[in-house]
Design a protein around this motif. Sequence first.
Motif, PDB file in Angstrom:
ATOM      1  N   UNK A 270      62.396   5.938 -10.665  1.00 32.57           N
ATOM      2  CA  UNK A 270      63.367   6.989 -10.457  1.00 32.57           C
ATOM      3  C   UNK A 270      63.031   8.203 -11.197  1.00 32.57           C
ATOM      4  N   UNK A 271      62.251   8.402 -12.101  1.00 30.44           N
ATOM      5  CA  UNK A 271      61.703   9.506 -12.846  1.00 30.44           C
ATOM      6  C   UNK A 271      60.465   9.752 -12.767  1.00 30.44           C
ATOM      7  N   UNK A 272      59.685   9.172 -11.648  1.00 26.54           N
ATOM      8  CA  UNK A 272      58.422   9.403 -11.463  1.00 26.54           C
ATOM      9  C   UNK A 272      58.091  10.741 -10.830  1.00 26.54           C
ATOM     10  N   UNK A 273      57.380  11.823 -11.843  1.00 28.20           N
ATOM     11  CA  UNK A 273      57.045  13.052 -11.186  1.00 28.20           C
ATOM     12  C   UNK A 273      55.635  13.174 -10.654  1.00 28.20           C
ATOM     13  N   UNK A 274      55.674  13.866  -9.245  1.00 31.99           N
ATOM     14  CA  UNK A 274      54.603  14.031  -8.619  1.00 31.99           C
ATOM     15  C   UNK A 274      54.117  15.403  -8.669  1.00 31.99           C
ATOM     16  N   UNK A 275      52.690  15.597  -8.864  1.00 30.95           N
ATOM     17  CA  UNK A 275      52.000  16.676  -9.126  1.00 30.95           C
ATOM     18  C   UNK A 275      52.362  17.712  -7.880  1.00 30.95           C
ATOM     19  N   UNK A 276      51.843  19.180  -8.306  1.00 33.26           N
ATOM     20  CA  UNK A 276      52.114  20.063  -7.096  1.00 33.26           C
ATOM     21  C   UNK A 276      51.367  19.657  -5.895  1.00 33.26           C
ATOM     22  N   UNK A 277      50.045  19.163  -6.267  1.00 28.92           N
ATOM     23  CA  UNK A 277      49.267  18.682  -5.109  1.00 28.92           C
ATOM     24  C   UNK A 277      49.790  17.626  -4.359  1.00 28.92           C
ATOM     25  N   UNK A 278      50.276  16.649  -4.828  1.00 27.94           N
ATOM     26  CA  UNK A 278      50.776  15.592  -4.157  1.00 27.94           C
ATOM     27  C   UNK A 278      51.946  16.127  -3.189  1.00 27.94           C
ATOM     28  N   UNK A 279      52.878  16.686  -4.101  1.00 26.61           N
ATOM     29  CA  UNK A 279      53.866  17.273  -3.244  1.00 26.61           C
ATOM     30  C   UNK A 279      53.676  18.292  -1.886  1.00 26.61           C
ATOM     31  N   UNK A 280      52.735  18.868  -2.110  1.00 24.61           N
ATOM     32  CA  UNK A 280      52.214  20.019  -1.027  1.00 24.61           C
ATOM     33  C   UNK A 280      51.568  19.115   0.172  1.00 24.61           C
ATOM     34  N   UNK A 281      50.663  18.187  -0.473  1.00 24.65           N
ATOM     35  CA  UNK A 281      50.161  17.075   0.596  1.00 24.65           C
ATOM     36  C   UNK A 281      51.216  16.282   1.576  1.00 24.65           C
ATOM     37  N   UNK A 282      52.401  16.011   0.685  1.00 26.21           N
ATOM     38  CA  UNK A 282      53.511  15.364   1.502  1.00 26.21           C
ATOM     39  C   UNK A 282      54.237  16.302   2.271  1.00 26.21           C
ATOM     40  N   UNK A 283      54.281  17.664   2.008  1.00 27.31           N
ATOM     41  CA  UNK A 283      54.748  18.509   2.705  1.00 27.31           C
ATOM     42  C   UNK A 283      54.165  18.807   4.142  1.00 27.31           C
ATOM     43  N   UNK A 284      52.697  18.920   3.963  1.00 25.07           N
ATOM     44  CA  UNK A 284      51.759  19.082   4.826  1.00 25.07           C
ATOM     45  C   UNK A 284      52.034  18.072   6.099  1.00 25.07           C
ATOM     46  N   UNK A 285      51.890  16.688   5.461  1.00 24.71           N
ATOM     47  CA  UNK A 285      52.117  15.634   6.419  1.00 24.71           C
ATOM     48  C   UNK A 285      53.620  15.734   7.187  1.00 24.71           C
ATOM     49  N   UNK A 286      54.547  15.835   6.407  1.00 22.78           N
ATOM     50  CA  UNK A 286      55.920  15.967   6.955  1.00 22.78           C
ATOM     51  C   UNK A 286      55.992  16.880   8.004  1.00 22.78           C
ATOM     52  N   UNK A 287      55.615  17.996   7.716  1.00 23.57           N
ATOM     53  CA  UNK A 287      55.576  19.213   8.703  1.00 23.57           C
ATOM     54  C   UNK A 287      54.892  18.910   9.930  1.00 23.57           C
ATOM     55  N   UNK A 288      53.828  18.170   9.982  1.00 25.31           N
ATOM     56  CA  UNK A 288      53.152  17.923  11.017  1.00 25.31           C
ATOM     57  C   UNK A 288      53.799  17.164  12.033  1.00 25.31           C
ATOM     58  N   UNK A 289      54.459  15.920  11.265  1.00 21.06           N
ATOM     59  CA  UNK A 289      55.468  15.213  12.111  1.00 21.06           C
ATOM     60  C   UNK A 289      56.538  15.856  12.808  1.00 21.06           C
ATOM     61  N   UNK A 290      57.190  17.098  12.283  1.00 19.45           N
ATOM     62  CA  UNK A 290      58.291  17.881  12.769  1.00 19.45           C
ATOM     63  C   UNK A 290      57.417  18.523  13.914  1.00 19.45           C
TER      64      UNK A 290
END
Length: 360
Positions: A270-290
């Motif tokens: 619930x409180x697992x914090x991701x690093x900026x790098x992991x957040x950016x990686x997830x953003x890029x993947x998600x936006x590629x899906x879009x």
Amino acid sequence: MQPIDVRYNDGRSVAAHDAVLELMPGYWLITPKQQNADFQTVRWELPGIVTEQGFTNTFIFRYGEHPQQTIECKTENLPEILKQKYPNRVFFKRRISDNIFKSPLTLVGFIVLVTGLLAATYFFILPFAAEKVAGQIPQPVEVRLGDALYDNLISGYKVDSSLSLKVNDFAKAIDFKTKYPIRISVVKEKELNAFALPGGHIVVFDGILQKMKTKEELAALLAHEVSHVHYQHSLRSIFRSLSGYLFVSLIFNDVSGIIAVVAENSNMLVNLTYSRELESEADRKAMEVFQAQGISLKGFVDLFKILDTAAEGTASNELLSTHPLTADRMQYASELAREQTAFRDQSELQKRWLQLREVR
């Protein structure tokens, strides 16, 4: 100078004999203590004597070609005796242990150094290694692990079954480009939060759904969380955090032990914090899906605005505490949205969104 007691071996047999050592100028004499010994007095020329350096209190010397003769001596002050007798010859190099244990301050320094190395291993090397091992876990095992985590975690929430059904139906209209089985649970919580578990489970708080006005916003949230699943971000972060506990299980390849340790710490998700790098990686993947499906990237911009606005107000925003929203992420989404030109018909996604809103 009194003779020194030694044990002598001629190198040709396994038997050793009690003898005495006499230190002469330029050579040593080794004489048997018993008259019926298998050897007579032996002379060792000083240049041919080789010291066998060790960490025990037994001093060993060898002499001659193969098979070498050997003497062993346990006289504690032998180094001082040899130094006094032969001041120009070095028989023993100073051992590390001599330096360490003679001075209390040096001993303390040595203990601090060892403790520091152990701490560095525990806090840096071990977590790094555990994260790498996590990336090698087979998907079926990861799914089992995610199921165990989910079972432990979900008991603390009230699941909205009707809304969960509709959100899962909504998600099926999107190709998230992942092999993981995506299963979404909506729980009744006011906080703006959502998080991904290893193996495909995603938990969404209904508080954030209440803030959404478009299908693209929900699609952006789900695509982002699915990307965390796809890249094993949750699994790797958990293994890094629990590396000390998992170490023994990893050594013995104890899959059940790994699952048990992680499941017992399920609340940390619930409180697992991701690093900026992991957040950016997830953003890029998600936006590629879009982009691949022609869904408007404005959904990411609007989702980020919801989170940003909530952070400035009084609403509790757990999502931002675990998924840091940076200016770079917002700018990246805005730039891609402005440049996007390929859109596709999203009537099916819109229909499912309207059905979801009726339940919501």
